[in-house]
Each structure stands twice: as structure tokens, then as C-alpha cells.
Design a protein around this motif. Sequence first.
Motif, PDB file in Angstrom:
ATOM      1  N   ILE A  67       0.824  -1.218   0.000  1.00  0.00           N
ATOM      2  CA  ILE A  67       0.000   0.000   0.000  1.00  0.00           C
ATOM      3  C   ILE A  67       0.852   1.259   0.000  1.00  0.00           C
ATOM      4  O   ILE A  67       0.335   2.350  -0.217  1.00  0.00           O
ATOM      5  N   VAL A  68       2.138   1.091   0.256  1.00  0.00           N
ATOM      6  CA  VAL A  68       3.083   2.205   0.218  1.00  0.00           C
ATOM      7  C   VAL A  68       4.267   1.754  -0.623  1.00  0.00           C
ATOM      8  O   VAL A  68       4.680   0.596  -0.568  1.00  0.00           O
ATOM      9  N   GLU A  69       4.798   2.666  -1.406  1.00  0.00           N
ATOM     10  CA  GLU A  69       5.994   2.372  -2.188  1.00  0.00           C
ATOM     11  C   GLU A  69       7.163   3.146  -1.608  1.00  0.00           C
ATOM     12  O   GLU A  69       7.035   4.325  -1.290  1.00  0.00           O
ATOM     13  N   GLU A  70       8.293   2.459  -1.437  1.00  0.00           N
ATOM     14  CA  GLU A  70       9.516   3.123  -0.977  1.00  0.00           C
ATOM     15  C   GLU A  70      10.302   3.566  -2.198  1.00  0.00           C
ATOM     16  O   GLU A  70      10.517   2.789  -3.127  1.00  0.00           O
ATOM     17  N   LEU A  71      10.732   4.808  -2.167  1.00  0.00           N
ATOM     18  CA  LEU A  71      11.505   5.382  -3.262  1.00  0.00           C
ATOM     19  C   LEU A  71      12.911   5.667  -2.746  1.00  0.00           C
ATOM     20  O   LEU A  71      13.162   6.720  -2.175  1.00  0.00           O
ATOM     21  N   PRO A  72      13.830   4.713  -2.911  1.00  0.00           N
ATOM     22  CA  PRO A  72      15.162   4.847  -2.310  1.00  0.00           C
ATOM     23  C   PRO A  72      16.167   5.604  -3.156  1.00  0.00           C
ATOM     24  O   PRO A  72      17.351   5.366  -3.059  1.00  0.00           O
ATOM     25  N   TYR A  73      15.709   6.494  -4.010  1.00  0.00           N
ATOM     26  CA  TYR A  73      16.657   7.226  -4.826  1.00  0.00           C
ATOM     27  C   TYR A  73      16.623   8.697  -4.481  1.00  0.00           C
ATOM     28  O   TYR A  73      15.869   9.129  -3.635  1.00  0.00           O
ATOM     29  N   VAL A  77      18.209   9.245   0.882  1.00  0.00           N
ATOM     30  CA  VAL A  77      17.181   9.137   1.905  1.00  0.00           C
ATOM     31  C   VAL A  77      15.939   8.556   1.246  1.00  0.00           C
ATOM     32  O   VAL A  77      15.504   9.038   0.207  1.00  0.00           O
ATOM     33  N   SER A  78      15.376   7.505   1.841  1.00  0.00           N
ATOM     34  CA  SER A  78      14.164   6.920   1.271  1.00  0.00           C
ATOM     35  C   SER A  78      12.993   7.866   1.436  1.00  0.00           C
ATOM     36  O   SER A  78      12.811   8.492   2.479  1.00  0.00           O
ATOM     37  N   ARG A  79      12.215   7.940   0.390  1.00  0.00           N
ATOM     38  CA  ARG A  79      10.962   8.679   0.414  1.00  0.00           C
ATOM     39  C   ARG A  79       9.856   7.661   0.186  1.00  0.00           C
ATOM     40  O   ARG A  79      10.111   6.565  -0.315  1.00  0.00           O
ATOM     41  N   PHE A  80       8.640   8.025   0.548  1.00  0.00           N
ATOM     42  CA  PHE A  80       7.534   7.086   0.485  1.00  0.00           C
ATOM     43  C   PHE A  80       6.327   7.732  -0.169  1.00  0.00           C
ATOM     44  O   PHE A  80       6.148   8.942  -0.104  1.00  0.00           O
ATOM     45  N   GLU A  81       5.501   6.900  -0.807  1.00  0.00           N
ATOM     46  CA  GLU A  81       4.240   7.391  -1.326  1.00  0.00           C
ATOM     47  C   GLU A  81       3.212   6.271  -1.236  1.00  0.00           C
ATOM     48  O   GLU A  81       3.559   5.090  -1.353  1.00  0.00           O
ATOM     49  N   LEU A  82       1.967   6.659  -1.005  1.00  0.00           N
ATOM     50  CA  LEU A  82       0.896   5.687  -1.040  1.00  0.00           C
ATOM     51  C   LEU A  82       0.779   5.174  -2.454  1.00  0.00           C
ATOM     52  O   LEU A  82       0.913   5.941  -3.419  1.00  0.00           O
ATOM     53  N   TYR A  83       0.556   3.882  -2.578  1.00  0.00           N
ATOM     54  CA  TYR A  83       0.463   3.302  -3.913  1.00  0.00           C
ATOM     55  C   TYR A  83      -0.706   3.917  -4.663  1.00  0.00           C
ATOM     56  O   TYR A  83      -1.780   4.117  -4.138  1.00  0.00           O
ATOM     57  N   LYS A  84      -0.448   4.254  -5.895  1.00  0.00           N
ATOM     58  CA  LYS A  84      -1.489   4.756  -6.782  1.00  0.00           C
ATOM     59  C   LYS A  84      -1.229   4.207  -8.167  1.00  0.00           C
ATOM     60  O   LYS A  84      -0.367   3.358  -8.346  1.00  0.00           O
ATOM     61  N   ALA A  85      -1.945   4.683  -9.138  1.00  0.00           N
ATOM     62  CA  ALA A  85      -1.772   4.186 -10.497  1.00  0.00           C
ATOM     63  C   ALA A  85      -0.295   4.222 -10.883  1.00  0.00           C
ATOM     64  O   ALA A  85       0.429   5.143 -10.491  1.00  0.00           O
ATOM     65  N   PRO A  86       0.157   3.234 -11.655  1.00  0.00           N
ATOM     66  CA  PRO A  86       1.565   3.213 -12.061  1.00  0.00           C
ATOM     67  C   PRO A  86       1.975   4.521 -12.746  1.00  0.00           C
ATOM     68  O   PRO A  86       1.221   5.085 -13.537  1.00  0.00           O
ATOM     69  N   HIS A  87       3.157   4.965 -12.411  1.00  0.00           N
ATOM     70  CA  HIS A  87       3.697   6.202 -12.980  1.00  0.00           C
ATOM     71  C   HIS A  87       5.205   6.191 -12.817  1.00  0.00           C
ATOM     72  O   HIS A  87       5.757   5.357 -12.111  1.00  0.00           O
ATOM     73  N   TYR A  88       5.858   7.119 -13.492  1.00  0.00           N
ATOM     74  CA  TYR A  88       7.301   7.266 -13.396  1.00  0.00           C
ATOM     75  C   TYR A  88       7.635   8.388 -12.420  1.00  0.00           C
ATOM     76  O   TYR A  88       6.749   9.113 -11.970  1.00  0.00           O
ATOM     77  N   HIS A  89       8.924   8.526 -12.128  1.00  0.00           N
ATOM     78  CA  HIS A  89       9.379   9.603 -11.249  1.00  0.00           C
ATOM     79  C   HIS A  89      10.491  10.393 -11.928  1.00  0.00           C
ATOM     80  O   HIS A  89      11.341   9.831 -12.609  1.00  0.00           O
TER      81      HIS A  89
END
Length: 138
Positions: A67-73, A77-89
Motif C-alpha cells: 500500500i506504500v511504495e519506498e523510493l530509495p533514490y 534518503v528513502s521517500r515514500f508514497e501511497l500506492y497509486k496508479a503506475p507512474h514514473y518519477h
Amino acid sequence: MEDERITELVPFLKEKGLRITPQRIQILSAMMETDGHPTAEDIQSKIPIISLATIYNNLKLFVKLGIVEELPYGNGVSRFELYKAPHYHVICENCGKIADLNFPDLKVVEAFASSVTGFKIHTHKMEVYGQCTKCLPS
């Protein structure tokens, strides 16, 4: 909308055998209230009565549940976001800011990868790096 999203998550958390604690609800609420992709420290700044360790432990649990995605880039420092529709960063190489990039049809990338390699593709991630408007030289 925030309360509605949490209301949707509660049955899912219960189904997974998790207790619905005030801390978990507060962490999810803080994530929804934060623009962008918060760090655990950003979340704690909104709810300082919850220890950083508790926030990290719950975030890791939410990641494991999907339900949460970890963004380790970014800046390490890891950042987090609630899972939502697939997308890029899109990630700033200077400050680590992360912005969402919605691409009209992500399945095209997966279909292309499959046709070129013969792999059965399950998912993919892509990051685009550059400088955000605040970090660009004047």
C-alpha cells in the motif's frame, strides 16, 4: 478524500491481520496530507508524538503489504508514497526532490520489452534525472 482513502484501507489492513492502531491511521493520514514524497522524518514532523522508529516500522510494513511504495533514490534518503496508479518519477540530482510523471500508456513499454527480449514482463520502474526549477542556475 483523505478520510475516504483511509476508510478504504482499514478493511484491507484488517484482512491482513493487522490491528488498526491510532499510530497507523496517523501515519497514513500524514502521508496523505504531505505534498510530494515524504521521508519518515517529514511524516514525524506532522506527528511528533510518534517515534521515528515506529514510523519506519509501519512504513516498512505498509511497503511489504503493497500500500506504500519506498523510493530509495535521490539523495540517499528513502521517500515514500501511497500506492497509486503506475507512474514514473523525475528526480532532482541536486536536492533529491521527486515529481510524478504520468505517461499515457505504461503497458507500451512493457509490451516492447517483452517483444524485444521474449521475457514475460510483470512490472517496471523508470526514473528520469535532472535539476528541478529551484536548483537550476539563475
